[in-house]
Design a protein around this motif. Sequence first.
Motif, short mmCIF file in Angstrom:
data_model
loop_
_atom_site.label_atom_id
_atom_site.label_comp_id
_atom_site.label_asym_id
_atom_site.label_seq_id
_atom_site.Cartn_x
_atom_site.Cartn_y
_atom_site.Cartn_z
N ALA A 163 0.83 -1.20 0.00
CA ALA A 163 0.00 0.00 0.00
C ALA A 163 0.87 1.26 0.00
CB ALA A 163 -0.93 0.00 1.22
N LEU A 164 1.93 1.25 0.79
CA LEU A 164 2.82 2.41 0.86
C LEU A 164 3.56 2.62 -0.46
CD1 LEU A 164 4.22 1.95 4.47
CD2 LEU A 164 2.41 3.50 3.69
N LEU A 165 4.06 1.53 -1.04
CA LEU A 165 4.73 1.65 -2.34
C LEU A 165 3.78 2.20 -3.39
CD1 LEU A 165 6.86 -1.64 -2.45
CD2 LEU A 165 7.63 0.68 -1.89
N GLY A 166 2.54 1.74 -3.36
CA GLY A 166 1.55 2.23 -4.31
C GLY A 166 1.29 3.73 -4.14
N LEU A 167 1.21 4.18 -2.89
CA LEU A 167 0.97 5.60 -2.64
C LEU A 167 2.17 6.45 -3.08
CD1 LEU A 167 -0.74 5.44 0.87
CD2 LEU A 167 -1.82 5.99 -1.32
N VAL A 214 2.93 2.43 9.39
CA VAL A 214 3.65 3.22 8.40
C VAL A 214 5.09 3.46 8.86
CG1 VAL A 214 3.81 5.50 7.31
CG2 VAL A 214 1.61 4.30 7.39
N TYR A 215 5.24 3.91 10.10
CA TYR A 215 6.58 4.24 10.59
C TYR A 215 7.43 3.00 10.86
CZ TYR A 215 5.43 9.12 10.51
OH TYR A 215 5.11 10.37 10.07
N ARG A 216 6.83 1.85 10.97
CA ARG A 216 7.58 0.59 11.07
C ARG A 216 8.01 0.12 9.68
NH1 ARG A 216 3.99 -2.30 13.75
NH2 ARG A 216 3.02 -3.07 11.87
N GLU A 217 7.14 0.27 8.70
CA GLU A 217 7.42 -0.23 7.34
C GLU A 217 8.42 0.62 6.57
OE1 GLU A 217 6.64 -3.00 5.86
OE2 GLU A 217 5.21 -3.74 7.32
N LEU A 218 8.35 1.95 6.72
CA LEU A 218 9.19 2.82 5.90
C LEU A 218 10.69 2.52 6.04
CD1 LEU A 218 7.26 6.20 6.18
CD2 LEU A 218 7.47 4.72 4.16
N PRO A 219 11.25 2.43 7.25
CA PRO A 219 12.68 2.10 7.35
C PRO A 219 13.00 0.71 6.80
CG PRO A 219 11.87 2.94 9.45
CD PRO A 219 10.67 2.73 8.56
N GLY A 255 11.65 -0.66 -5.82
CA GLY A 255 10.32 -0.57 -5.21
C GLY A 255 9.22 -0.64 -6.24
N LYS A 256 9.43 0.02 -7.38
CA LYS A 256 8.45 -0.06 -8.46
C LYS A 256 8.31 -1.49 -8.95
CE LYS A 256 8.99 4.64 -10.17
NZ LYS A 256 9.40 5.50 -11.27
N LYS A 257 9.45 -2.15 -9.09
CA LYS A 257 9.45 -3.55 -9.56
C LYS A 257 8.77 -4.47 -8.54
CE LYS A 257 12.60 -7.10 -11.24
NZ LYS A 257 13.99 -7.48 -11.49
N ALA A 258 9.08 -4.29 -7.26
CA ALA A 258 8.47 -5.12 -6.22
C ALA A 258 6.97 -4.89 -6.14
CB ALA A 258 9.13 -4.83 -4.87
N PHE A 259 6.56 -3.63 -6.29
CA PHE A 259 5.13 -3.31 -6.25
C PHE A 259 4.41 -3.95 -7.42
CE2 PHE A 259 1.54 -0.41 -7.24
CZ PHE A 259 0.79 -0.66 -6.11
N GLN A 271 10.70 13.25 7.32
CA GLN A 271 11.55 12.67 6.28
C GLN A 271 10.70 12.25 5.10
OE1 GLN A 271 15.12 12.04 6.11
NE2 GLN A 271 14.33 11.84 4.04
N GLN A 272 11.04 12.74 3.91
CA GLN A 272 10.35 12.27 2.72
C GLN A 272 10.96 10.94 2.28
OE1 GLN A 272 10.53 15.12 -0.48
NE2 GLN A 272 8.51 15.89 0.02
N TYR A 273 10.12 10.12 1.70
CA TYR A 273 10.57 8.86 1.10
C TYR A 273 10.22 8.89 -0.38
CZ TYR A 273 11.43 7.07 5.74
OH TYR A 273 11.93 6.88 7.00
N VAL A 274 11.13 8.33 -1.18
CA VAL A 274 10.98 8.31 -2.63
C VAL A 274 11.00 6.86 -3.09
CG1 VAL A 274 12.03 9.04 -4.82
CG2 VAL A 274 12.18 10.53 -2.80
#
Length: 166
Positions: free
Chosen positions: A10-14, A44-49, A76-80, A68-71
């Motif tokens: 879900a996070l990768l998709g967003l 969210v804060y557990r998954e991002l790192p 990540g695109k491939k895994a998603f 902190q922004q995440y890109v």
Amino acid sequence: MSDLNATAAALLGLLHDGPKTGGQLVAEAGERFGAFFSVTRSQVYRELPALADAGLLRLGKQGPRSSQQYVLAAAGKKAFKAWLLSQPGPDHLRSPLILRLVHAGSLTVKQRAALLDTARASYSADLDAARAAVKAADDPYGKAVAEFGLAHARAALKLLDAIPTG
């Protein structure tokens, strides 16, 4: 991190829409996923790192108040995409309301009525929000999901109407 859990996916998709902070991801998840898929701040804060450590995200700009922004990284695109193409498996409904309704016979008439009234008010608000989401949907996928939300709210209200209060 070849097998993504649903929250990570879900996070990768967003993040496909561009860099976001954890707070922005929490807010957008609430808006985009509504009641059908909850994402908590702690998730969210557990998954991002973990996603960053796995090379699926990279750190973006440092924002105000140490946000902190995440890109989304190419990996990540491939895994998603791999997650999207994999079999979803069975859906599991975890409803605290339904769990309470299963045991509603253990409540007094007054307690049961209060539970139903509170749930009815909540699902009535969900129904209004779902109607607005259907009207605001700008693509066929978003519209279909919004209509599902509308049907879900209607079904929940129908369930509440079927529960005896006396």
